[in-house]
Design a protein around this motif. Structure first.
Motif, PDB file in Angstrom:
ATOM      1  N   SER A 188      20.069 -44.302 -47.830  1.00 27.07           N
ATOM      2  CA  SER A 188      18.917 -44.203 -46.928  1.00 27.07           C
ATOM      3  C   SER A 188      18.546 -42.762 -46.598  1.00 27.07           C
ATOM      4  O   SER A 188      17.409 -42.498 -46.191  1.00 27.07           O
ATOM      5  CB  SER A 188      19.207 -44.965 -45.629  1.00 27.07           C
ATOM      6  N   ASN A 189      19.479 -41.819 -46.763  1.00 29.04           N
ATOM      7  CA  ASN A 189      19.204 -40.419 -46.441  1.00 29.04           C
ATOM      8  C   ASN A 189      18.266 -39.820 -47.488  1.00 29.04           C
ATOM      9  O   ASN A 189      18.475 -39.979 -48.688  1.00 29.04           O
ATOM     10  CB  ASN A 189      20.517 -39.628 -46.395  1.00 29.04           C
ATOM     11  N   PHE A 190      17.236 -39.120 -47.042  1.00 28.60           N
ATOM     12  CA  PHE A 190      16.265 -38.551 -47.984  1.00 28.60           C
ATOM     13  C   PHE A 190      16.846 -37.406 -48.797  1.00 28.60           C
ATOM     14  O   PHE A 190      16.332 -37.054 -49.855  1.00 28.60           O
ATOM     15  CB  PHE A 190      15.025 -38.054 -47.230  1.00 28.60           C
ATOM     16  N   ARG A 191      17.933 -36.807 -48.319  1.00 33.34           N
ATOM     17  CA  ARG A 191      18.491 -35.616 -48.965  1.00 33.34           C
ATOM     18  C   ARG A 191      19.671 -35.922 -49.884  1.00 33.34           C
ATOM     19  O   ARG A 191      19.833 -35.295 -50.938  1.00 33.34           O
ATOM     20  CB  ARG A 191      18.917 -34.628 -47.873  1.00 33.34           C
ATOM     21  N   ALA A 192      20.513 -36.866 -49.487  1.00 35.32           N
ATOM     22  CA  ALA A 192      21.730 -37.098 -50.260  1.00 35.32           C
ATOM     23  C   ALA A 192      22.170 -38.549 -50.165  1.00 35.32           C
ATOM     24  O   ALA A 192      22.074 -39.168 -49.100  1.00 35.32           O
ATOM     25  CB  ALA A 192      22.852 -36.181 -49.768  1.00 35.32           C
ATOM     26  N   ASN A 193      22.666 -39.086 -51.276  1.00 32.89           N
ATOM     27  CA  ASN A 193      23.297 -40.400 -51.292  1.00 32.89           C
ATOM     28  C   ASN A 193      24.798 -40.220 -51.118  1.00 32.89           C
ATOM     29  O   ASN A 193      25.395 -39.313 -51.704  1.00 32.89           O
ATOM     30  CB  ASN A 193      23.014 -41.117 -52.614  1.00 32.89           C
ATOM     31  N   VAL A 194      25.401 -41.089 -50.322  1.00 38.72           N
ATOM     32  CA  VAL A 194      26.838 -40.993 -50.050  1.00 38.72           C
ATOM     33  C   VAL A 194      27.451 -42.382 -50.116  1.00 38.72           C
ATOM     34  O   VAL A 194      26.891 -43.346 -49.585  1.00 38.72           O
ATOM     35  CB  VAL A 194      27.114 -40.363 -48.668  1.00 38.72           C
ATOM     36  N   CYS A 195      28.597 -42.482 -50.767  1.00 41.90           N
ATOM     37  CA  CYS A 195      29.373 -43.727 -50.785  1.00 41.90           C
ATOM     38  C   CYS A 195      30.696 -43.463 -50.069  1.00 41.90           C
ATOM     39  O   CYS A 195      31.319 -42.417 -50.279  1.00 41.90           O
ATOM     40  CB  CYS A 195      29.649 -44.181 -52.212  1.00 41.90           C
ATOM     41  N   GLU A 196      31.099 -44.398 -49.237  1.00 40.62           N
ATOM     42  CA  GLU A 196      32.370 -44.259 -48.522  1.00 40.62           C
ATOM     43  C   GLU A 196      33.017 -45.624 -48.416  1.00 40.62           C
ATOM     44  O   GLU A 196      32.358 -46.619 -48.131  1.00 40.62           O
ATOM     45  CB  GLU A 196      32.177 -43.652 -47.136  1.00 40.62           C
ATOM     46  N   PRO A 248      26.660 -37.080 -57.333  1.00 33.72           N
ATOM     47  CA  PRO A 248      27.153 -36.542 -56.056  1.00 33.72           C
ATOM     48  C   PRO A 248      26.765 -35.091 -55.794  1.00 33.72           C
ATOM     49  O   PRO A 248      27.616 -34.221 -55.599  1.00 33.72           O
ATOM     50  CB  PRO A 248      28.666 -36.703 -56.172  1.00 33.72           C
ATOM     51  N   TYR A 249      25.460 -34.853 -55.773  1.00 33.01           N
ATOM     52  CA  TYR A 249      24.934 -33.513 -55.473  1.00 33.01           C
ATOM     53  C   TYR A 249      23.714 -33.702 -54.573  1.00 33.01           C
ATOM     54  O   TYR A 249      22.810 -34.486 -54.898  1.00 33.01           O
ATOM     55  CB  TYR A 249      24.538 -32.806 -56.768  1.00 33.01           C
ATOM     56  N   PRO A 250      23.671 -33.015 -53.411  1.00 33.97           N
ATOM     57  CA  PRO A 250      22.639 -33.312 -52.397  1.00 33.97           C
ATOM     58  C   PRO A 250      21.257 -32.727 -52.692  1.00 33.97           C
ATOM     59  O   PRO A 250      20.735 -31.933 -51.909  1.00 33.97           O
ATOM     60  CB  PRO A 250      23.250 -32.715 -51.124  1.00 33.97           C
ATOM     61  N   ARG A 251      20.682 -33.143 -53.822  1.00 34.54           N
ATOM     62  CA  ARG A 251      19.299 -32.770 -54.150  1.00 34.54           C
ATOM     63  C   ARG A 251      18.560 -34.029 -54.589  1.00 34.54           C
ATOM     64  O   ARG A 251      17.983 -34.103 -55.665  1.00 34.54           O
ATOM     65  CB  ARG A 251      19.271 -31.720 -55.248  1.00 34.54           C
ATOM     66  N   LYS A 252      18.608 -35.037 -53.748  1.00 34.52           N
ATOM     67  CA  LYS A 252      18.028 -36.338 -54.073  1.00 34.52           C
ATOM     68  C   LYS A 252      16.548 -36.189 -54.417  1.00 34.52           C
ATOM     69  O   LYS A 252      15.790 -35.564 -53.688  1.00 34.52           O
ATOM     70  CB  LYS A 252      18.209 -37.275 -52.883  1.00 34.52           C
ATOM     71  N   LEU A 275      23.045 -17.809 -54.065  1.00 31.46           N
ATOM     72  CA  LEU A 275      23.800 -17.773 -52.812  1.00 31.46           C
ATOM     73  C   LEU A 275      23.312 -18.813 -51.810  1.00 31.46           C
ATOM     74  O   LEU A 275      24.117 -19.491 -51.166  1.00 31.46           O
ATOM     75  CB  LEU A 275      23.726 -16.367 -52.197  1.00 31.46           C
ATOM     76  N   PHE A 276      22.011 -18.955 -51.688  1.00 36.74           N
ATOM     77  CA  PHE A 276      21.465 -19.928 -50.741  1.00 36.74           C
ATOM     78  C   PHE A 276      21.894 -21.340 -51.115  1.00 36.74           C
ATOM     79  O   PHE A 276      22.327 -22.124 -50.259  1.00 36.74           O
ATOM     80  CB  PHE A 276      19.939 -19.822 -50.713  1.00 36.74           C
ATOM     81  N   HIS A 277      21.807 -21.678 -52.385  1.00 40.24           N
ATOM     82  CA  HIS A 277      22.178 -23.025 -52.818  1.00 40.24           C
ATOM     83  C   HIS A 277      23.688 -23.231 -52.797  1.00 40.24           C
ATOM     84  O   HIS A 277      24.148 -24.373 -52.646  1.00 40.24           O
ATOM     85  CB  HIS A 277      21.596 -23.301 -54.203  1.00 40.24           C
ATOM     86  N   ASP A 278      24.458 -22.154 -52.959  1.00 43.72           N
ATOM     87  CA  ASP A 278      25.907 -22.277 -52.787  1.00 43.72           C
ATOM     88  C   ASP A 278      26.233 -22.864 -51.421  1.00 43.72           C
ATOM     89  O   ASP A 278      27.138 -23.703 -51.291  1.00 43.72           O
ATOM     90  CB  ASP A 278      26.582 -20.909 -52.919  1.00 43.72           C
ATOM     91  N   PHE A 279      25.485 -22.435 -50.422  1.00 47.16           N
ATOM     92  CA  PHE A 279      25.750 -22.877 -49.052  1.00 47.16           C
ATOM     93  C   PHE A 279      25.025 -24.177 -48.714  1.00 47.16           C
ATOM     94  O   PHE A 279      25.637 -25.122 -48.213  1.00 47.16           O
ATOM     95  CB  PHE A 279      25.383 -21.776 -48.058  1.00 47.16           C
ATOM     96  N   THR A 280      23.722 -24.226 -48.967  1.00 47.43           N
ATOM     97  CA  THR A 280      22.966 -25.399 -48.527  1.00 47.43           C
ATOM     98  C   THR A 280      23.300 -26.642 -49.343  1.00 47.43           C
ATOM     99  O   THR A 280      23.222 -27.759 -48.820  1.00 47.43           O
ATOM    100  CB  THR A 280      21.454 -25.126 -48.585  1.00 47.43           C
ATOM    101  N   TYR A 326      21.718 -32.811 -44.798  1.00 50.92           N
ATOM    102  CA  TYR A 326      20.539 -33.152 -44.008  1.00 50.92           C
ATOM    103  C   TYR A 326      19.395 -32.221 -44.409  1.00 50.92           C
ATOM    104  O   TYR A 326      19.033 -32.152 -45.567  1.00 50.92           O
ATOM    105  CB  TYR A 326      20.893 -33.087 -42.525  1.00 50.92           C
ATOM    106  N   MET A 327      18.823 -31.487 -43.475  1.00 54.53           N
ATOM    107  CA  MET A 327      17.788 -30.514 -43.833  1.00 54.53           C
ATOM    108  C   MET A 327      18.440 -29.313 -44.521  1.00 54.53           C
ATOM    109  O   MET A 327      19.666 -29.191 -44.572  1.00 54.53           O
ATOM    110  CB  MET A 327      17.039 -30.073 -42.580  1.00 54.53           C
ATOM    111  N   GLU A 328      17.608 -28.422 -45.052  1.00 53.12           N
ATOM    112  CA  GLU A 328      18.129 -27.241 -45.735  1.00 53.12           C
ATOM    113  C   GLU A 328      19.018 -26.411 -44.810  1.00 53.12           C
ATOM    114  O   GLU A 328      18.621 -26.053 -43.701  1.00 53.12           O
ATOM    115  CB  GLU A 328      16.976 -26.358 -46.231  1.00 53.12           C
TER     116      GLU A 328
END
Length: 591
Positions: A219-227, A259-263, A306-311, A377-379
């Protein structure tokens, strides 16, 4: 003549006697073998009921599927078992104490359901427990309450891979033997003995609570997660994560996740390994058992910037894994060794265990808690309302300062340290969005009263060295770009000044660095350059649409905007106009 016939008869009788003795020996050996098989493992006789499966007939695929339908009597026994277990609040899953019980209790009465959910104090205690205590599982007595169920039957197929099929009689978590251990526990113990040279000191107890939530959240617009929590098999060689279901379960889920948060970014995700997450009653045997949770994530994508390393990685990884206090195993798809070495100190703080290269690993790993993907979540931000344990960017900022052993947690007011000037760091760039009048900017800042430091941040920069430089300053400024990501090392209360290039980029710049800086507890200054401060005036006439209506260019997509306003533009800062920004930052240091 009679003597000759008599001799032949004697020889014939002797031969028949030998054959009879041989036959008796064969029959006796068969009976002894059959008796041993019946006594030691009667389930093996299941093959004889329908004929032995040949090696050619046995399944060889990783995803062996077998439909198991529980009969009504089994369902009633399961419901009665859970109803009896309700007398002990320890068997109730803390995370779901306030929710409706799962499908295993459908046959229970409303009074029994209320009994299962009538212990809110247990959930409160769990929230106050440490991460290691939460992951330690329930009390042994609570587990035994759920063991009282169906006896598990296992059929081992004669294949090289040695898969195990669980029969319809029950869940691997339900069958109970005289010594108090389930068949599944005994089988896992054998696996651990083989993979750990017989050392069973680290073998944890199985988590016998069924995970009654969906395995994945898309449901998250940024990343899919399974737990999931329970009996989990991770087989990197098959790019699969299997949640082992009880035989009576009706769940039938299968998810595909990168498993990478760039949905939604198909270009980025095209390079990411896809992982299959599914519920199953059949899975390959464990070759390695872990008593800590697993987190699976990818490193390719846009990492290296560098920015994408963190975000994309470090902030989501902190959000997802920091609650485990190092007691977590990372499995990384598309691993870049140079990248893990660059941020080795961060990994050392988040996990105590060696990183597993998902794409090169051939083991079948067993876990009782696994997360596939990272919470994002957001950037470059953390949403404390959605993040585990309400983590925020203030926590991440503190984590980074401690990870790199930085001395300053907060800025000091002017005058507290005699003869010390406030320090200003200017992030310079060499290819695009450069300061064309850097010397003039430095002179103006020094005239105001700053001690100026000029540094360039790039992919080859030593992170530890740059972190110490950033942490030593009170104000950091630079044109919009990855170098501003180093604000994570600033002390609390420091000021970040972002120079926004021409091109209606204010919204993008605020999202990338403005909001994150404020959420970290930093002061933020936003400076949008005018047309006369942009090098685009050297490329286009003043009456061009790029100056009259730059927002119209955004209709062509971000890639076009990046090429037009970021990759080909430099900045000639108007020092008279910008001077007031530096003065405001100086005044705030006195507050």
């Amino acid at each position: 003549m009679k003597s000759v016939e008599r001799a032949k008869l004697v020889r014939s009788l002797r031969q028949e006697s030998r054959r009879l003795r041989l036959l008796v020996l064969v029959i006796g050996f068969f009976l002894v073998t059959l008796t041993f098989v019946v006594v030691s493992k009667p389930d093996a006789l299941l093959f004889n009921l329908n004929g032995r499966l040949s090696v050619d007939q046995a399944p060889r695929s990783l995803l062996i599927r077998q439909r198991v339908d529980a009969d009504e009597a089994a369902s009633r026994r399961s419901a009665d078992t859970l109803a009896a277990a309700a007398q002990d609040p320890k068997v109730v899953d803390d995370d779901n104490a306030g929710e409706e019980v799962n499908a295993n209790t459908r046959g229970a009465s409303e009074d029994e359901k209320r009994a299962l959910t009538s212990h809110p104090e247990q959930g409160i205690k769990t929230e106050e427990a440490t991460a290691s205590e939460r992951l330690g599982g329930e009390d042994e007595e609570g587990r035994k309450g759920l063991h009282e169920g169906h006896q598990e039957h296992k059929v081992t197929l004669p294949t090289v891979s040695n898969y195990t099929i669980h029969d319809a009689a029950g869940d691997s978590d339900n069958g109970k033997q005289e010594d108090g251990k389930t068949d599944a526990e005994i089988k896992l113990a054998m696996d651990v003995d083989q993979s750990n040279d017989g050392n069973r000191s680290h073998q944890p107890a199985l988590d016998n609570m069924e995970w009654d939530k969906p395995l994945c959240d898309f449901s998250n617009f940024r990343a899919n997660v399974c737990e999931m929590r329970g009996n989990i098999r991770i087989h990197p060689n098959g790019s699969s994560v299997m949640y082992m279901e009880p035989a009576i379960s009706k769940r039938d889920e299968q998810w595909k996740i990168k498993p990478y948060p760039r949905k939604g970014d198909e270009l980025c995700l095209s390079h990411i390994t896809e992982v299959t997450v599914q519920s199953s009653k059949v899975a390959p045997e464990c070759t390695k058992y872990h008593d800590v949770p697993a987190v699976i994530f990818a490193l390719t994508g846009y990492t290296g910037n560098l920015f994408h390393d963190f975000t994309d990685v470090l902030v989501p990884l902190f959000t997802t894994a920091s609650e485990f206090n190092g007691e977590v195993q990372f499995l990384i798809t598309d691993m870049a060794i140079w990248w893990t070495r660059k941020y080795a100190v961060v990994f050392e703080k988040l996990t105590k265990y060696t990183l597993i290269d998902f794409n090169k690993d051939n083991e079948v790993h067993c876990f009782k808690h696994a997360i596939v993907g990272l919470h994002a979540y957001m950037e470059f931000t953390i949403d404390p309302l959605k993040a585990p344990h309400n983590y925020s960017m203030v926590d991440f900022n503190r984590f980074m300062r401690r990870t790199y052993s930085l001395p300053r947690d907060a800025v000091t007011a002017l005058g507290e340290i005699p003869k010390t000037k406030p320090r200003l760091l200017i992030i310079s760039r060499q290819r695009t969005r450069m300061f064309l009048n850097l010397k003039e900017i430095v002179a103006m800042a020094e005239e105001i009263g700053y001690e100026v430091v000029v540094e360039e941040a790039n992919v080859n920069s030593n992170v530890a060295h740059f972190a110490k430089v950033v942490n030593s300053v009170d104000v950091m400024m630079g044109v919009h770009g990855a170098g501003l990501t180093n604000c994570v090392f600033l002390p609390h209360g420091a000021t970040l000044i972002q120079i926004v290039p021409w091109g209606a980029l204010d919204g993008i710049c605020r999202i990338d660095f403005g909001y994150p800086a404020e959420q970290m507890g930093l002061r933020y200054k936003h400076y949008s350059i005018g047309v006369h401060e942009s090098s685009l005036t050297d490329q286009y006439p003043m009456d061009h649409e790029i100056f009259k209506n730059p927002l119209a260019f955004h209709k062509n997509g971000f890639e076009f905007v990046r090429q037009t306003f970021m990759d080909t533009q430099n900045v000639r800062l108007d020092c008279k106009r910008f001077r007031s920004i530096l003065l405001e930052a100086l005044d705030q240091l006195n507050q």
